[in-house]
Design a protein around this motif. Structure first.
Motif, PDB file in Angstrom:
ATOM      1  N   GLY B 126       0.766  -1.230   0.000  1.00 12.31           N
ATOM      2  CA  GLY B 126       0.000   0.000   0.000  1.00 12.31           C
ATOM      3  C   GLY B 126       0.801   1.286   0.000  1.00 12.31           C
ATOM      4  N   ARG B 127       0.036   2.369   0.060  1.00 11.04           N
ATOM      5  CA  ARG B 127       0.589   3.692  -0.200  1.00 11.04           C
ATOM      6  C   ARG B 127       1.773   4.074   0.681  1.00 11.04           C
ATOM      7  N   ASP B 128       1.664   3.889   1.983  1.00 11.76           N
ATOM      8  CA  ASP B 128       2.763   4.363   2.834  1.00 11.76           C
ATOM      9  C   ASP B 128       4.054   3.583   2.581  1.00 11.76           C
ATOM     10  N   VAL B 169      -4.925  -1.126  -8.980  1.00 10.03           N
ATOM     11  CA  VAL B 169      -3.564  -0.636  -8.744  1.00 10.03           C
ATOM     12  C   VAL B 169      -3.261   0.520  -9.698  1.00 10.03           C
ATOM     13  N   LEU B 172      -5.221   3.562  -8.463  1.00  9.30           N
ATOM     14  CA  LEU B 172      -4.679   4.097  -7.207  1.00  9.30           C
ATOM     15  C   LEU B 172      -3.392   4.866  -7.462  1.00  9.30           C
ATOM     16  N   TRP B 177      -1.644   8.004  -5.574  1.00  9.83           N
ATOM     17  CA  TRP B 177      -0.303   7.871  -5.003  1.00  9.83           C
ATOM     18  C   TRP B 177       0.716   8.779  -5.680  1.00  9.83           C
TER      19      TRP B 177
END
Lengths: 270, 270
Positions: B126-128, B169, B172, B177
């Motif tokens: 994920g993003r972080d 994906v 996102l 992102w």
């Protein structure tokens, strides 16, 4: 060493589910180590020797070594663990994931170069991307399932036909991919209900649980959610809370005290 | 170097979308290199110097170096490319993926130690888990989306609320992102309709496309599915079909011939 058998032995003989994550950050080392050329090795070695009887595994995180051109110190550290603490398995935390021909190279890196007993792997590329690791029948293959970071939900929590993606990963690994009984899953301690859910899907397969300590996961809920009926099945990792508990020359003894307290807290709830 | 700007320059100035993947397997090296201590560096260096005007990027695969304790040769190779071919970006194919504090270490590995201009990353966490890479504003972050291997469908093709996971994906990354315009996506050449689908979702974002050559993807369908309206947008990778085309001392010239033919075949369909 066969990873799964060794893990089952050391869980019982050391009476512990604790794993110490070796994430060596030189900026946090005690002053007396700061200028040694082998500071990374020496920092970890002292922690290992002070805590080996309290743990079921050690888990070096390769990024901390690679960022500082210290693969040689990682090799020396794992060799030291195998010689001095031969019953204790070493998990190389690398989270590799690639197609078959490249995965073969990563398997050589983990199992032949570094002599790890198990390695962490990312499942996003699917079954054939883990087969080269499975060919090493004695090694442990630990697949990411539900990770402890905030962004873990971005993909892992998506609904895929009535279940979450992480549940699908758990089912695929336990029912289809793990043909030789050598797999385990990573499930973060920040999500105890999801640890419990994964446990119902996978039977007695081991779970590597990061996220207690610095990441805020609760020991009691983790143990209750994840242990097998016989009180094992978990590899509960703590890294920074143990490694950097002490700041002086006696840092390894301080680490031992925190590791012992953590092991005891885990055992209290088993 | 700013990766995205450099890529746009080299696409046009070299008139090529071809990327050569540097996956050095010593078992396949010509006999005259077999016993040199720097064989891995030298094998790749000769390929690089023979083909630099034909490519838009070089993409060393770190696993092939790490399996043989040859990180020093990878460092030397990337330094050589930067000095001798300063307009050509280097993508480090590493497919890392981990939580923020560890991702920071992997970003140091890729961008500070190896001096790569871009790195491949796995999005499962994920993003972080990608934010530490995004903090290097000039660097390219190339996320796995739809991979070219058979098992790529195990997770990436799952339906998540009316779209496939790989489409999620792509959305996102492009919509949420990639706040600084520094991302790209990996989409395998074995799935041209999915390249086209991703292209509709992401606008002009670059796509790294492995799978032509040894993996069997078709050049015409790849180019038609993936190019932007202005005829760029693709980094089309070929590794083994170019590296190992020749088996003698003139292997680098043979590699050049195959690279030139591949570049021309790509350009024919743009």
């Amino acid at each position: 060493m066969n990873f799964i058998r060794a893990l089952n032995s050391v869980w019982r003989e050391n009476n512990t589910l604790l794993c110490i994550g070796l994430d060596p950050d030189p900026a946090k080392f005690p002053a007396h180590l700061q200028h040694r050329p082998d500071a990374i090795f020496e920092f970890c070695r002292a922690i290992v020797d002070a805590t080996a009887d309290l743990v079921c595994c050690f888990k070096p995180q390769i990024a901390y070594f690679a960022a500082r051109r210290a693969e040689d110190q990682l090799e020396a550290l794992i060799e030291h663990i195998h010689i001095r603490h031969p019953a204790t398995p070493v998990i190389l935390d690398a989270k590799r994931g690639d197609i078959g021909s490249t995965a073969e190279q990563y398997a050589i890196e983990a199992f032949e170069r570094f002599q790890a007993d198990a390695v962490t792997i990312n499942p996003y590329m699917g079954r054939d991307s883990i087969e080269p690791y499975l060919a090493y029948r004695d090694k442990g293959i630990i697949l990411l399932c539900r990770t402890s970071n905030p962004g873990g939900s971005d993909l892992q929590f998506l609904d895929v036909g009535g279940e979450k993606l992480y549940e699908r990963v758990a089912r695929l690994v336990s029912k289809e991919w793990d043909v030789n009984g050598q797999c385990a899953l990573v499930v973060g301690a920040t999500f105890p209900s999801e640890i419990a859910r994964v446990r119902t899907l996978i039977g007695d397969m081991p779970l590597l649980v990061p996220g207690i300590g610095a990441q805020g996961g609760d020991i009691e809920t983790t143990v209750r959610a994840g242990c097998t009926p016989s009180g094992v099945g978990l590899i509960i990792n703590s890294s920074r809370a143990i490694l950097y508990a002490g700041k002086g020359e006696d840092y390894a003894n301080t680490a031992r005290s925190v590791a012992e307290a953590t092991r005891n807290a885990i055992n209290f709830h088993r």
